[in-house]
Design a protein around this motif. Structure first.
Motif, mmCIF file in Angstrom:
data_model
loop_
_atom_site.group_PDB
_atom_site.id
_atom_site.type_symbol
_atom_site.label_atom_id
_atom_site.label_comp_id
_atom_site.label_asym_id
_atom_site.label_seq_id
_atom_site.Cartn_x
_atom_site.Cartn_y
_atom_site.Cartn_z
ATOM 1 N N ASP A 87 9.222 -11.734 -9.532
ATOM 2 C CA ASP A 87 8.449 -10.781 -10.330
ATOM 3 C C ASP A 87 8.438 -9.406 -9.669
ATOM 4 O OD1 ASP A 87 7.850 -12.704 -12.190
ATOM 5 O OD2 ASP A 87 5.770 -12.996 -11.563
ATOM 6 N N ILE A 88 8.462 -8.376 -10.503
ATOM 7 C CA ILE A 88 8.283 -6.998 -10.053
ATOM 8 C C ILE A 88 6.891 -6.569 -10.485
ATOM 9 C CG2 ILE A 88 9.083 -4.620 -10.223
ATOM 10 C CD1 ILE A 88 11.868 -5.729 -10.868
ATOM 11 N N VAL A 89 6.072 -6.200 -9.512
ATOM 12 C CA VAL A 89 4.676 -5.883 -9.770
ATOM 13 C C VAL A 89 4.438 -4.398 -9.498
ATOM 14 C CG1 VAL A 89 2.283 -6.418 -9.183
ATOM 15 C CG2 VAL A 89 4.014 -8.236 -9.122
ATOM 16 N N VAL A 90 3.880 -3.711 -10.480
ATOM 17 C CA VAL A 90 3.607 -2.275 -10.361
ATOM 18 C C VAL A 90 2.107 -2.052 -10.511
ATOM 19 C CG1 VAL A 90 4.037 0.023 -11.278
ATOM 20 C CG2 VAL A 90 5.862 -1.697 -11.320
ATOM 21 N N THR A 91 1.483 -1.527 -9.469
ATOM 22 C CA THR A 91 0.069 -1.164 -9.524
ATOM 23 C C THR A 91 -0.025 0.356 -9.514
ATOM 24 O OG1 THR A 91 0.001 -1.543 -7.130
ATOM 25 C CG2 THR A 91 -0.911 -3.252 -8.533
ATOM 26 N N GLN A 92 -0.869 0.894 -10.386
ATOM 27 C CA GLN A 92 -0.931 2.346 -10.549
ATOM 28 C C GLN A 92 -2.372 2.808 -10.678
ATOM 29 O OE1 GLN A 92 1.615 3.735 -13.674
ATOM 30 N NE2 GLN A 92 1.336 5.891 -13.154
ATOM 31 N N VAL A 93 -2.706 3.861 -9.930
ATOM 32 C CA VAL A 93 -4.011 4.506 -10.046
ATOM 33 C C VAL A 93 -3.770 5.923 -10.541
ATOM 34 C CG1 VAL A 93 -6.094 5.270 -8.863
ATOM 35 C CG2 VAL A 93 -5.021 3.104 -8.205
ATOM 36 N N GLU A 94 -4.389 6.261 -11.637
ATOM 37 C CA GLU A 94 -4.227 7.559 -12.260
ATOM 38 C C GLU A 94 -4.467 8.696 -11.267
ATOM 39 O OE1 GLU A 94 -6.258 10.000 -16.024
ATOM 40 O OE2 GLU A 94 -7.227 8.226 -15.168
ATOM 41 N N GLY A 95 -3.535 9.625 -11.213
ATOM 42 C CA GLY A 95 -3.692 10.788 -10.360
ATOM 43 C C GLY A 95 -3.439 10.542 -8.893
ATOM 44 N N VAL A 96 -3.133 9.296 -8.531
ATOM 45 C CA VAL A 96 -2.911 8.964 -7.117
ATOM 46 C C VAL A 96 -1.482 8.504 -6.885
ATOM 47 C CG1 VAL A 96 -3.632 7.524 -5.172
ATOM 48 C CG2 VAL A 96 -5.341 8.396 -6.777
ATOM 49 N N GLY A 97 -1.042 7.446 -7.562
ATOM 50 C CA GLY A 97 0.315 6.998 -7.344
ATOM 51 C C GLY A 97 0.650 5.711 -8.062
ATOM 52 N N ARG A 98 1.941 5.395 -8.020
ATOM 53 C CA ARG A 98 2.512 4.200 -8.645
ATOM 54 C C ARG A 98 3.217 3.414 -7.547
ATOM 55 N NH1 ARG A 98 7.604 3.020 -10.686
ATOM 56 N NH2 ARG A 98 7.685 1.622 -12.520
ATOM 57 N N ILE A 110 0.851 -1.191 0.000
ATOM 58 C CA ILE A 110 0.000 0.000 0.000
ATOM 59 C C ILE A 110 0.889 1.244 0.000
ATOM 60 C CG2 ILE A 110 -0.219 0.046 2.516
ATOM 61 C CD1 ILE A 110 -3.193 0.898 2.055
ATOM 62 N N GLY A 111 0.461 2.275 -0.729
ATOM 63 C CA GLY A 111 1.242 3.504 -0.796
ATOM 64 C C GLY A 111 1.406 3.981 -2.233
ATOM 65 N N PRO A 112 2.481 4.675 -2.597
ATOM 66 C CA PRO A 112 3.560 5.076 -1.696
ATOM 67 C C PRO A 112 3.155 6.146 -0.680
ATOM 68 C CG PRO A 112 4.239 5.215 -4.010
ATOM 69 C CD PRO A 112 2.745 5.064 -3.981
ATOM 70 N N TRP A 113 2.082 6.898 -1.036
ATOM 71 C CA TRP A 113 1.686 8.044 -0.220
ATOM 72 C C TRP A 113 0.174 8.179 -0.240
ATOM 73 C CZ3 TRP A 113 5.513 9.330 -4.194
ATOM 74 C CH2 TRP A 113 4.933 9.401 -5.474
ATOM 75 N N ILE A 114 -0.293 9.156 0.517
ATOM 76 C CA ILE A 114 -1.705 9.545 0.475
ATOM 77 C C ILE A 114 -1.783 10.894 -0.221
ATOM 78 C CG2 ILE A 114 -3.734 10.181 1.838
ATOM 79 C CD1 ILE A 114 -2.677 8.290 4.037
ATOM 80 N N VAL A 115 -2.582 10.976 -1.263
ATOM 81 C CA VAL A 115 -2.776 12.240 -1.970
ATOM 82 C C VAL A 115 -4.072 12.870 -1.484
ATOM 83 C CG1 VAL A 115 -3.905 11.083 -3.915
ATOM 84 C CG2 VAL A 115 -2.910 13.348 -4.245
ATOM 85 N N ASP A 116 -4.065 14.179 -1.289
ATOM 86 C CA ASP A 116 -5.252 14.873 -0.798
ATOM 87 C C ASP A 116 -6.445 14.659 -1.727
ATOM 88 O OD1 ASP A 116 -3.892 15.831 1.363
ATOM 89 O OD2 ASP A 116 -3.736 17.892 0.640
ATOM 90 N N ALA A 117 -7.620 14.513 -1.125
ATOM 91 C CA ALA A 117 -8.844 14.326 -1.912
ATOM 92 C C ALA A 117 -9.093 15.494 -2.854
ATOM 93 C CB ALA A 117 -10.032 14.138 -0.975
ATOM 94 N N ALA A 118 -8.671 16.694 -2.461
ATOM 95 C CA ALA A 118 -8.870 17.873 -3.307
ATOM 96 C C ALA A 118 -8.133 17.755 -4.633
ATOM 97 C CB ALA A 118 -8.411 19.128 -2.568
ATOM 98 N N ASP A 119 -7.112 16.901 -4.667
ATOM 99 C CA ASP A 119 -6.330 16.712 -5.896
ATOM 100 C C ASP A 119 -6.859 15.570 -6.756
ATOM 101 O OD1 ASP A 119 -4.578 18.806 -5.220
ATOM 102 O OD2 ASP A 119 -3.391 17.455 -3.946
ATOM 103 N N VAL A 120 -7.961 14.961 -6.311
ATOM 104 C CA VAL A 120 -8.613 13.880 -7.074
ATOM 105 C C VAL A 120 -10.071 14.308 -7.281
ATOM 106 C CG1 VAL A 120 -9.154 11.415 -7.155
ATOM 107 C CG2 VAL A 120 -7.090 12.189 -5.969
ATOM 108 N N PRO A 121 -10.339 15.118 -8.310
ATOM 109 C CA PRO A 121 -11.672 15.700 -8.486
ATOM 110 C C PRO A 121 -12.797 14.681 -8.600
ATOM 111 C CG PRO A 121 -10.066 16.772 -9.921
ATOM 112 C CD PRO A 121 -9.390 15.581 -9.332
ATOM 113 N N ASP A 122 -12.539 13.556 -9.273
ATOM 114 C CA ASP A 122 -13.587 12.552 -9.467
ATOM 115 C C ASP A 122 -13.011 11.165 -9.257
ATOM 116 O OD1 ASP A 122 -15.681 10.943 -10.167
ATOM 117 O OD2 ASP A 122 -15.958 11.750 -12.183
#
Length: 250
Positions: A231-242, A158-170
């Protein structure tokens, strides 16, 4: 703003992430390169963590289930199962059907009790990324994920960080992707969620009081890909983190 939790000089501390994500700003104002950090799960001690199963219509179809369950499949996760960015996750020797699950995580910022859907997102302070590995050999019942599947040590990066909700409009318009050794194995969108973030917060708040720091893992899209140690596994959510994770032999 992004906030991360790291281990630095013998201490567990929260830091700010620079705008370019290349540096971490320490509480005293100094900074270190992000590449030099020992990342910890950005989970508040004592927080309740809720997780969703079968909350994406495309994943349900992939597994042979109806698109929508009569009631949501919700289970709890213990703190031992989390590991931070760039951490190692052990794959059991008999876990030949272990696969990653990219998930958007909502972080509660203020108490929520009996809130409406219209009020729910105001109770969310931020978002992060989780990779909630599943091990199919250990799954006794899709409607009752057991501890061997979802609460094993270090099996939920889980991570790498927490991004503020204000920076995730939808939060319902975000792409989710998983790569294993550079190969794309999951490619979905939060728009395919059966219960939205707002619906989940409102639903849970009717049964329990959500508190600051509590987290909700919101489910994963289609794309079952079995992984191997190394294996190297990368999970990514747009606008949130990698989020990067390394599978190792248990």
């Amino acid at each position: 703003m992004k906030r991360a939790r790291i281990y630095h000089r013998g201490r567990d501390i929260w830091v700010r992430v620079s705008q370019d994500e290349q540096s971490l700003i320490l509480p005293n104002g100094s900074s270190i390169p992000a590449t030099a950090a020992q990342w910890l799960p950005p989970v508040v001690n004592g927080a309740a963590v809720y997780a969703l199963g079968l909350n994406f219509a495309d994943h349900n179809k992939e597994l042979g289930f109806a698109p929508k369950l009569a009631t949501p499949l919700i289970f709890m996760k213990g703190g031992n199962c989390f590991v931070g960015h760039e951490g190692d996750t052990p794959r059991p020797a008999d876990g030949n059907q272990m696969h990653p699950e990219c998930e958007l995580v909502a972080v509660i910022g203020r108490p929520a009790h009996n809130v409406t859907e219209a009020e729910a997102l105001a109770c969310v302070s931020g978002y992060t990324v989780a990779n909630d590995y599943a091990i199919r050999e250990y799954l006794e019942n899709y409607y009752r994920p057991n501890a061997r599947v979802k609460n094993r040590d270090a099996t939920t990066p889980i991570g790498p960080w927490i991004v503020d909700a204000a920076d995730v409009p939808d939060p319902q318009a975000l792409k989710l992707r998983t790569h294993v050794n550079g190969e794309l194995v999951q490619d979905g969108t939060t728009g395919d969620m059966i219960m939205s973030v707002a619906e989940l917060v409102a639903y849970l708040s009717r049964h329990t009081r959500l508190m600051p720091g509590d987290m909700i893992l919101t489910g994963t899209p289609q794309g079952v890909h079995f992984c191997e140690p190394g294996d190297i596994v990368v999970t990514q959510v747009e606008g949130v983190g990698r989020l990067v994770n390394h599978l190792v032999a248990a």
